[in-house]
Scaffold this motif. Structure first.
Motif, mmCIF file in Angstrom:
data_model
loop_
_atom_site.group_PDB
_atom_site.id
_atom_site.type_symbol
_atom_site.label_atom_id
_atom_site.label_comp_id
_atom_site.label_asym_id
_atom_site.label_seq_id
_atom_site.Cartn_x
_atom_site.Cartn_y
_atom_site.Cartn_z
ATOM 1 N N ALA A 1 0.814 -1.214 0.000
ATOM 2 C CA ALA A 1 0.000 0.000 0.000
ATOM 3 C C ALA A 1 0.846 1.261 0.000
ATOM 4 O O ALA A 1 0.348 2.343 -0.367
ATOM 5 C CB ALA A 1 -0.925 0.001 1.211
ATOM 6 N N THR B 1 1.306 6.514 -1.441
ATOM 7 C CA THR B 1 0.114 5.668 -1.351
ATOM 8 C C THR B 1 -1.021 6.191 -2.223
ATOM 9 O O THR B 1 -1.676 5.415 -2.935
ATOM 10 C CB THR B 1 -0.360 5.584 0.116
ATOM 11 N N MET C 1 -8.269 0.089 0.455
ATOM 12 C CA MET C 1 -7.904 -0.708 1.627
ATOM 13 C C MET C 1 -9.090 -0.877 2.549
ATOM 14 O O MET C 1 -9.874 0.048 2.752
ATOM 15 C CB MET C 1 -6.747 -0.064 2.392
#
Length: 355
Positions: free
Chosen positions: A51, A77, A84
């Motif tokens: 990530a 990111t 996520m």
């Protein structure tokens, strides 16, 4: 097909401690992958590194064919087009369901936001809940809203960190299948981290088992179960036991008798351990033909069946399944036969990590 996610010999350090060691795997576009392993094995650290929350110590991570992380590269990111979903859901308590889902698409037009929110509420089977607040929802409903929020921006890759861990077992399995279907409908590639193999079996096209920062095997869930390449994979995936044996003249000699199998044809004589699953052992009445006898030393009720622990003559144990309407008693002697569709043999009875 070109991988959407590719890890090439990735190592990760936190402080001076090496958390992940020379790890490599790839995941094709539209596939769902899963990293399994016990707590502390490095799987969540790896997910966070993909990530962009942590950096690699060596190796490279490529997303969509482009390098996003290496010793020389660290793409932020927010530029990785990743969604996520965390185990605590992280919903904003002061925002409605509609506002939570729209949080990541607040740059869209109001019309497009509303349309996307309504579409996702339909897909997670919560149409009409847009004006409720998180505290008015059950745990399962909160999980669905968290998923809808993560899906809203239409990410290319979805990362899920133990997303069902706070839910009861029955709901976990149901939601795992629902999430898989939704990801497939949206055409989103996903990588899930869990310690629960049932979640992995319900969701994953590809799965890997991690231990002490290393990836022991990466394959389909079917292959992990039936053809584990390492003792630790065999021990972690599914129920089973490892028995001691010796290969002599291309036959396996053990407490289960002499076993012939095609995988033994190119094996030299040596000591081994081999995997015995409950479905390899068949309990039969002692008045019917059977290979040998065993004693019932334990049983666990599983609803439709019992899972029995059976003691062999040399005191090693195997597991076997029997119907719950015909329970066997502790201490009872039973006949058993063995039938190995997949015979998995390891060269040593010592569990060692690969070099």
């Amino acid at each position: 097909m070109k991988p959407l996610v590719e890890l090439d010999s990735v190592s990760i350090e936190l402080g001076k401690e090496r958390i992940v060691e020379q790890l490599s795997f790839s995941l094709n576009e539209g596939d769902i992958g899963c990293l399994l392993g016990p707590s502390g094995c490095g799987k969540t650290t790896l997910l966070r590194t993909i990530a962009g929350f942590s950096e690699v110590a060596s190796g490279a991570i490529r997303l969509y064919g482009e390098e996003v992380a290496s010793v020389k590269t660290q793409i932020p990111t927010e530029q990785r087009q990743i969604g996520m979903m965390f185990q605590d859901f992280a919903l904003f308590p002061h925002l409605t369901v509609e506002e939570n889902i729209a949080f990541g698409i607040n740059t869209w037009s109001k019309t497009d936001q509303k349309q996307r929110v309504q579409q996702l509420l339909q897909r997670v089977d919560l149409a009409g809940y847009q004006h409720r607040y998180p505290h008015e929802l059950s745990g399962g409903q909160q999980q669905r809203i968290a998923l809808a929020r993560a899906l809203a921006p239409k990410p290319k890759l979805m990362l899920l960190d133990e997303p069902f861990s706070s839910l009861d077992a029955e709901l976990r399995e149901l939601l795992a299948q629902d999430v898989r279907n939704l990801l497939k409908e949206e055409g989103i590639t996903a990588l899930l981290v869990t310690h629960d193999q049932q979640e992995a079996f319900a969701m994953a096209d590809k799965a890997g088992v991690m231990y002490a920062g290393q990836l022991l095997q990466w394959n389909t869930p079917y292959e992990l179960y039936h053809q584990p390449e390492h003792e630790l994979v065999a021990d972690f995936i599914g129920r089973g036991v490892l028995l001691n044996g010796q290969i002599q003249s291309h036959q396996l000699h053990s407490a289960l008798g002499v076993i012939d199998h095609e995988v033994l044809c190119d094996q030299d004589d040596h000591d081994v351990t081999f995997l015995v699953r409950p479905d390899d052992v068949l309990i039969v009445p002692t008045d019917q033909p059977h290979r040998l006898q065993a004693q019932v030393v334990g049983r666990g009720f599983r609803g439709s069946h019992y899972l029995y622990t059976l003691a062999l003559d040399n005191h090693e144990h195997v597991l076997a399944v029997g119907p719950s309407h015909q329970p066997l008693s502790a201490g009872q002697m039973v006949g058993i036969n063995v039938d190995f569709d997949h015979l998995v043999v390891f060269d040593s009875n010592i569990c060692q990590l690969p070099d």
